[in-house]
Design a protein around this motif. Structure first.
Motif, mmCIF file in Angstrom:
data_model
loop_
_atom_site.group_PDB
_atom_site.id
_atom_site.type_symbol
_atom_site.label_atom_id
_atom_site.label_comp_id
_atom_site.label_asym_id
_atom_site.label_seq_id
_atom_site.Cartn_x
_atom_site.Cartn_y
_atom_site.Cartn_z
ATOM 1 N N GLU A 1 11.960 14.719 4.869
ATOM 2 C CA GLU A 1 12.291 13.731 5.904
ATOM 3 C C GLU A 1 11.088 12.556 5.840
ATOM 4 O OE1 GLU A 1 12.967 13.085 10.669
ATOM 5 O OE2 GLU A 1 13.080 15.060 9.559
ATOM 6 N N LEU A 2 9.989 13.102 5.901
ATOM 7 C CA LEU A 2 8.860 12.107 5.812
ATOM 8 C C LEU A 2 8.702 11.258 4.777
ATOM 9 C CD1 LEU A 2 6.359 10.861 7.449
ATOM 10 C CD2 LEU A 2 5.045 12.767 6.681
ATOM 11 N N TRP A 3 9.088 11.976 3.600
ATOM 12 C CA TRP A 3 8.918 10.951 2.371
ATOM 13 C C TRP A 3 9.994 10.250 2.010
ATOM 14 C CZ3 TRP A 3 5.767 9.370 -0.882
ATOM 15 C CH2 TRP A 3 5.922 9.023 -2.269
ATOM 16 N N SER A 4 11.098 10.562 2.535
ATOM 17 C CA SER A 4 12.343 9.592 2.583
ATOM 18 C C SER A 4 11.983 8.387 3.450
ATOM 19 C CB SER A 4 13.340 10.133 3.060
ATOM 20 O OG SER A 4 14.776 9.240 3.240
ATOM 21 N N ARG A 5 11.202 8.621 4.530
ATOM 22 C CA ARG A 5 10.807 7.286 5.206
ATOM 23 C C ARG A 5 9.860 6.548 4.703
ATOM 24 N NH1 ARG A 5 10.639 8.640 11.664
ATOM 25 N NH2 ARG A 5 10.629 6.251 11.470
ATOM 26 N N VAL A 6 8.897 7.030 3.839
ATOM 27 C CA VAL A 6 7.787 6.345 3.084
ATOM 28 C C VAL A 6 8.589 5.500 2.067
ATOM 29 C CG1 VAL A 6 5.915 6.598 1.597
ATOM 30 C CG2 VAL A 6 5.953 8.096 3.641
ATOM 31 N N LEU A 7 9.410 5.889 1.363
ATOM 32 C CA LEU A 7 10.072 5.411 0.505
ATOM 33 C C LEU A 7 10.734 4.153 0.859
ATOM 34 C CD1 LEU A 7 11.658 8.418 -1.732
ATOM 35 C CD2 LEU A 7 9.393 6.851 -2.362
ATOM 36 N N ILE A 8 11.418 4.502 2.080
ATOM 37 C CA ILE A 8 12.357 3.463 2.679
ATOM 38 C C ILE A 8 11.165 2.108 3.084
ATOM 39 C CG2 ILE A 8 13.635 2.808 4.664
ATOM 40 C CD1 ILE A 8 14.816 5.560 4.452
ATOM 41 N N MET B 1 0.731 -1.320 0.105
ATOM 42 C CA MET B 1 0.040 0.081 0.190
ATOM 43 C C MET B 1 0.857 1.200 -0.065
ATOM 44 S SD MET B 1 -2.997 -1.232 2.570
ATOM 45 C CE MET B 1 -3.507 0.492 3.035
ATOM 46 N N LEU B 2 1.939 1.194 0.703
ATOM 47 C CA LEU B 2 3.001 2.619 1.100
ATOM 48 C C LEU B 2 3.550 2.739 -0.501
ATOM 49 C CD1 LEU B 2 4.732 2.181 4.163
ATOM 50 C CD2 LEU B 2 3.197 3.720 3.608
ATOM 51 N N SER B 3 3.587 1.819 -1.368
ATOM 52 C CA SER B 3 4.160 1.995 -2.872
ATOM 53 C C SER B 3 3.113 2.646 -3.527
ATOM 54 C CB SER B 3 4.568 0.399 -3.426
ATOM 55 O OG SER B 3 3.363 -0.032 -3.928
ATOM 56 N N LEU B 4 1.674 2.787 -3.139
ATOM 57 C CA LEU B 4 0.863 3.669 -3.922
ATOM 58 C C LEU B 4 0.645 5.009 -3.572
ATOM 59 C CD1 LEU B 4 -1.828 0.648 -4.337
ATOM 60 C CD2 LEU B 4 0.064 1.358 -5.982
ATOM 61 N N VAL B 5 1.374 5.137 -2.296
ATOM 62 C CA VAL B 5 1.071 6.814 -1.902
ATOM 63 C C VAL B 5 1.816 7.684 -2.634
ATOM 64 C CG1 VAL B 5 1.846 7.930 0.330
ATOM 65 C CG2 VAL B 5 0.799 5.701 0.509
ATOM 66 N N ARG B 6 1.275 9.002 -2.751
ATOM 67 C CA ARG B 6 2.089 10.040 -3.484
ATOM 68 C C ARG B 6 2.544 10.800 -2.422
ATOM 69 N NH1 ARG B 6 -2.052 13.175 -5.673
ATOM 70 N NH2 ARG B 6 -3.518 12.253 -4.229
ATOM 71 N N ARG B 7 3.651 11.768 -2.781
ATOM 72 C CA ARG B 7 4.243 12.497 -1.502
ATOM 73 C C ARG B 7 3.345 13.845 -1.395
ATOM 74 N NH1 ARG B 7 9.881 15.607 -2.039
ATOM 75 N NH2 ARG B 7 9.803 16.778 -0.092
ATOM 76 N N GLY B 8 2.756 14.400 -2.285
ATOM 77 C CA GLY B 8 1.717 15.458 -1.767
ATOM 78 C C GLY B 8 2.693 16.688 -1.145
ATOM 79 N N ASP B 9 2.086 16.996 0.300
ATOM 80 C CA ASP B 9 3.016 18.059 0.845
ATOM 81 C C ASP B 9 3.783 17.417 2.042
ATOM 82 O OD1 ASP B 9 1.733 19.921 -0.492
ATOM 83 O OD2 ASP B 9 -0.003 20.126 0.792
ATOM 84 N N MET B 10 4.148 16.227 1.743
ATOM 85 C CA MET B 10 5.090 15.546 2.804
ATOM 86 C C MET B 10 6.344 16.403 2.775
ATOM 87 S SD MET B 10 4.600 11.404 2.691
ATOM 88 C CE MET B 10 3.054 10.818 2.191
ATOM 89 N N HIS C 1 10.089 0.338 0.330
ATOM 90 C CA HIS C 1 11.079 -0.346 -0.642
ATOM 91 C C HIS C 1 10.995 0.315 -2.050
ATOM 92 C CE1 HIS C 1 11.886 -3.165 2.213
ATOM 93 N NE2 HIS C 1 10.486 -3.565 2.217
ATOM 94 N N ARG C 2 10.689 1.562 -2.103
ATOM 95 C CA ARG C 2 10.945 2.494 -3.591
ATOM 96 C C ARG C 2 11.812 3.138 -3.764
ATOM 97 N NH1 ARG C 2 4.976 5.258 -3.159
ATOM 98 N NH2 ARG C 2 6.005 6.925 -4.534
#
Length: 137
Positions: free
Chosen positions: A123-130, A111-120, A133-134
């Motif tokens: 630092e937060l976006w980097s953690r989502v990517l990690i 599910m996290l692989s489908l999340v868009r960055r938006g206004d993150m 596994h994107r």
């Protein structure tokens, strides 16, 4: 009495599977809409619990199937709406929990692989990517 996590989750499932969510019964629509509407910002902890409840209803194998599946549809909808919004509005508070869950549950990672960055934040976006596994940024 306020609807339970399970009631919110079941209503969200009903709405997600409906051809037109607005055609669902009014009480189901209002209970399910809670997860995608403004009320979610009032209680992000409950919002996260509802997301986890909906995820628990599906098997991981349904996400890796070649064909379209109900799991892909519902969890994709959940990822691109409520999970994404949870991270946009409350990411600093929830990224640790979401990351931990993604390590333990490949459905959340998917599910996290489908999340868009938006206004993150970066630092937060980097953690989502990690956590997802994107490598895209």
């Amino acid at each position: 009495m306020a609807p339970s996590i399970q009631e919110h989750g079941e209503a969200f499932l009903t709405m997600s599977l409906a051809e037109n969510p607005k055609d669902t019964p009014k009480d189901v629509f209002e209970t399910g809409y809670w997860l995608t509407g403004v009320s979610k910002m009032k209680d992000p902890s409950m919002w996260w619990e509802i997301i986890k409840y909906v995820v628990s209803r599906y098997d991981t194998t349904d996400l890796i199937a070649d064909a379209a599946t109900e799991a892909k549809s519902v969890l994709g909808h959940l990822a691109a709406g409520p999970l994404e919004d949870l991270l946009w509005f409350n990411g600093a508070e929830f990224i640790e929990q979401v990351s931990r869950e993604a390590k333990q549950d490949s459905r959340v990672c998917w599910m996290l692989s489908l999340v868009r960055r938006g206004d993150m934040t970066e630092e937060l976006w980097s953690r989502v990517l990690i956590a997802s596994h994107r490598s895209d940024g």
